[in-house]
Design a protein around this motif. Sequence first.
Motif, mmCIF file in Angstrom:
data_model
loop_
_atom_site.group_PDB
_atom_site.id
_atom_site.type_symbol
_atom_site.label_atom_id
_atom_site.label_comp_id
_atom_site.label_asym_id
_atom_site.label_seq_id
_atom_site.Cartn_x
_atom_site.Cartn_y
_atom_site.Cartn_z
ATOM 1 N N GLY A 1 -27.225 -19.814 24.332
ATOM 2 C CA GLY A 1 -25.919 -19.701 24.117
ATOM 3 C C GLY A 1 -25.224 -20.858 24.774
ATOM 4 N N ASP A 2 -24.443 -21.491 23.792
ATOM 5 C CA ASP A 2 -23.649 -22.818 24.166
ATOM 6 C C ASP A 2 -22.598 -22.641 25.187
ATOM 7 N N CYS B 1 -22.415 -11.874 25.987
ATOM 8 C CA CYS B 1 -23.010 -10.721 25.741
ATOM 9 C C CYS B 1 -24.302 -10.974 25.203
ATOM 10 N N ASN B 2 -24.625 -11.857 24.117
ATOM 11 C CA ASN B 2 -25.635 -12.035 23.362
ATOM 12 C C ASN B 2 -26.787 -12.340 24.329
ATOM 13 N N SER B 3 -26.370 -13.085 25.390
ATOM 14 C CA SER B 3 -27.322 -13.541 26.397
ATOM 15 C C SER B 3 -28.666 -14.227 25.980
ATOM 16 N N SER B 4 -28.372 -15.094 25.048
ATOM 17 C CA SER B 4 -29.374 -15.973 24.699
ATOM 18 C C SER B 4 -29.569 -16.934 25.499
ATOM 19 N N PRO B 5 -30.854 -17.298 25.982
ATOM 20 C CA PRO B 5 -31.068 -18.467 26.842
ATOM 21 C C PRO B 5 -30.482 -19.857 26.170
ATOM 22 N N ASP C 1 -26.826 -25.502 14.559
ATOM 23 C CA ASP C 1 -28.163 -25.615 14.935
ATOM 24 C C ASP C 1 -28.031 -24.860 16.188
ATOM 25 N N ILE C 2 -29.199 -24.827 16.936
ATOM 26 C CA ILE C 2 -29.523 -23.982 17.977
ATOM 27 C C ILE C 2 -29.702 -24.996 19.403
ATOM 28 N N ALA C 3 -29.165 -24.800 20.501
ATOM 29 C CA ALA C 3 -29.351 -25.911 21.402
ATOM 30 C C ALA C 3 -30.960 -26.179 22.116
#
Lengths: 292, 744
Positions: free
Chosen positions: A124-125, A118-122, A194-196
């Motif tokens: 999101g892992d 639902c956060n719908s970040s590009p 970290d973030i992808a």
Amino acid sequence: MGAYAYQAPASVEEALSTLAAEAAAGNRAQMLAGGTDVMVQMRSIDKGPRTFVDVKHVAEANELHIGDDEVFIGAGIASAVLNENDELKSILPGLIESADLIGSTQIQGRATIGGNLCNSSPAGDTIPALIACGAVCVIASPGGNREVPTEDFVTGVGTNVLEPTEFLIGLKIPRPKGRSSDAYLRFIPRTEMDIAVCGAGVALTLDDSGVCTAAKVAIGAVAITALVVPDAAAALVGTTVDDEALSAAADASSALAKPITDKRGTVEYRRKVVGVLTKRAGAIARDRALAL
Amino acid sequence: MAEALDLKAIGTRPVRPDGIDKVTGRAAFGADLHLPNMLHGMVLRSPHAHARIKRVDLTRARAAEGVLAAVSGADFPGGAGAGDLAKNVIARDKVLYHGHAVAAVAAKTLLQAEAALDLIEVDYEVLDPVMSLDEAMADGATLVNESQHTNGDTSKPASNIAATQRFERGDLEAGFAEADIVVETEHRVPMAHQGYIEPHACTATANEDGKATVWCCTQGHFDVRSLTAQVLGEKVGNIKVIPSEIGGGFGGKTTIYLEPLAVRMSQMTGRPVKMTMSREDVFRATGPTSGTWCRAKIGAKKDGTFTAASAWLAYEAGAFPGAPIGPGCMSVLAPYEVPNLVIEGNDVLVNKPKVCAYRAPGAPQSMHAMESAIDELARQLDMDPIDLRLKNSAAEGTVAPYGPRFPAIGLRECLEAAKVHPNYTAPVPEGAGRGVAVGFWFNIGMQSSAEVRIAEDGAVTVMEGSPDIGGSRASMALMAAETLGVPYEQVKAHVGDTESTGFCNVTGGSRTTFATGMAVVQACEDIIAQCKQRAALTWDLDEEQVDWVDGEAVPKPGVNADVKPLSLADIARGAGRTGGPLLGRASLNAQGAGASFSCNFTDTIVDTETGKVDVLSFTAVQDAGRAIHPSYVEGQMQGGAVQGIGWALNEEYIYDDNGVMENAGFLDYRVPVASDMPMIDTEIIEVPNPFHPYGVRGVGETPIVAPLAAVSNAVRDQLGFRIPDLPLSPPRVLEAIDEQGGGD
């Protein structure tokens, strides 16, 4: 920072009426699961007033059910619960490892797959992993539940198909049959926390001779939403998922990727590495399936 | 001398006195103070990297709900002519970096203060930002400071180059002509932040009698006192500074940012004002260390003997002069005998935050360049990189490039220990690369004071003024216990505020265990002298007839006296009858700081498909002189290595075209996480510093110097070509591999 309210409905019905009431009153309602994104955003990016509606007390959203044909993961189930479920890890290893990549042990005690979606970040892992294993979103809606495939759920950066009066109850995943398995890999410059920079999820089924009969490939952080890569799947089906097939799948992912250059990586870098991840995740999924 | 000492406390590893409070959450850090009626201060920061301030209007902010004070540069002395420090604390005529403080407010709640910031009106005339050394040093560059002339020479046009420095020895060209092989390299290292976990925080309260008290986290509260007084135009004596526990500094907490703002707003309101920075503020507005552009050139005979070397260094100062070019120039060739050399440094203004000290300021960058060039030289000579360094290593008697002759130093001992270390004699893991580099830092002395007080039961209180950033209270207690001959558990060391203890310079320059330690030892010797006097009085002997052995006064051998030894507790208990309480003190300007050299080596492996570098092992060998508390020496070596590895691999300030930092947070300013690191193996070498009573050199800074080049050299070893610039982030490494047509 503004005024905040908090509601903890106990059922889908109650949650829907809470959302409807907030909407009618002109209030902004925001669903809250673990809060690991929402709380950070509230403190730094968007401090506006709102009513939090906590999904963690909604009974239906806190079910975890592993059936013969289907797995259901409620939107309020914390990642740590999934990570410690050996049965789930054995049937959906890729999905569970995607959840296990997010945050520290402490964060995983709160963070949820539903929240990640639902956060719908590009970046999101869990999203490419969910798409790869064919997960379907079960959405509570004023007119009754509706179902949306995960690849159709996210519509843009931070946006999705949910209406203000709707919320995600959970995810329905077809239980993999026979020699089926999945894998998810992401690239980060560190080992964790970290973030992808990019990510790739692969789910596949092998027949008795090791030939791939079905595959689904999804990639993340290389476009505004996670992308399904049909050409990568097609490159694997009908092969033994050998180096040649994996290399073709990698090329397909690189070709479909539409990344941007930013502080986390360049277009060229992401395009190339998402292919590498596709290849590596495909090999892991194959080896897992062969071991079944 | 130290070698002959039979040490009992020094060299042991007791629990640090501040440990329990820190792990249980009792320790009070900078932001932990709450006072009645306290106001919350917040800073309005510049949205531009470079702009002229046309107007600041605080009227609406001052009238806002809950707001009791608002200030801008006009509320501080000096106006546009104020000094750099004052202008960095709050801008006057210009803003010089994105995040530069322009105004501040104090309100009853944080929310009110935040809301009031939006009501401050500032008109800017936006100027082009100067964001790189190339831009800043180019002809016709936009000037960060229109009235700055290089080295103050007004006969030349104004320049962004604030200062230059040059060391020269022998005949450089003749030296290179004499060489069989000459290697030249060029490197860029990005601006990097210390990354301390605790953001800056302070609380100030000013009273009606004109006195102010400041609580803050700092590496030097005496410096906070003098600098705050300077910015406010106050007398030093009107300001008292109480240091909190500190959550990391690494050099970054040796200056002031918030303190004068908090004091001024407390003076205006009569109420305490608390100010804290966010992590974003810390990145945007506190001093990182310089981004650099360095050229290194070195020539050698076929047998490896260095004939000549040169270095050209350009360092970003940020918005005001003060890049560490001095130490950068002094360090770059310090480990070697080089007969002919030229070293040049440039201190260059850019529209970035004013740099501050960061662990061995200036040395990691310049030595990254030279240690990379020396690595290439070893390859061309087909010599082991440690052997090449041993062949040219500085030793006792070597004249350092910056002038003085080295006394006893431990570089050779470090190199020799590294050469036989099991991690070095082991083969390089399949597919990986190995890199070697040496590190150096001078260490400094400066002023310190200490008092030693003995309670009636013999309990020892050491009071000193060096904030403890690395376990120094444990070290002070160990040195006091050793000197007095009492158990460690009997001693407690405290860091006093500016009015409770004598002056101490900042905790920095790796000086605390050396200089403040020396003061503690001397204060203990003062106690011993007093104890001998008290015992003599008790026994009716002459002072010269009394010895101090193992924590007791005894008659000297040959003195005919039938008395029982008197312990510290015995003497303290009876002190009222022999002259009053026991109080020892010492103050000094410590001379003879001993340089600390190191040799680091590491095995790394590059994933040639993603460009990611994994550190498989890292070994740090360093001369400590004497390790007072070996665990904290090892901790310094490990911590410095991790910071150096982080800088080598991922840490960098990333700016957009408008001069706005894009990665002002720990998600995208990537310091290593624990799982990124192997165990950092350490070996302490002890070549005692002859100028310290126990041989201490100081160990805090040298550890960050060698890792940059060690990692670069290891990556070079695997890939077969050099990536000269840092960080060796995955996109840079993969791009380099692709340019070379694959790395395998």
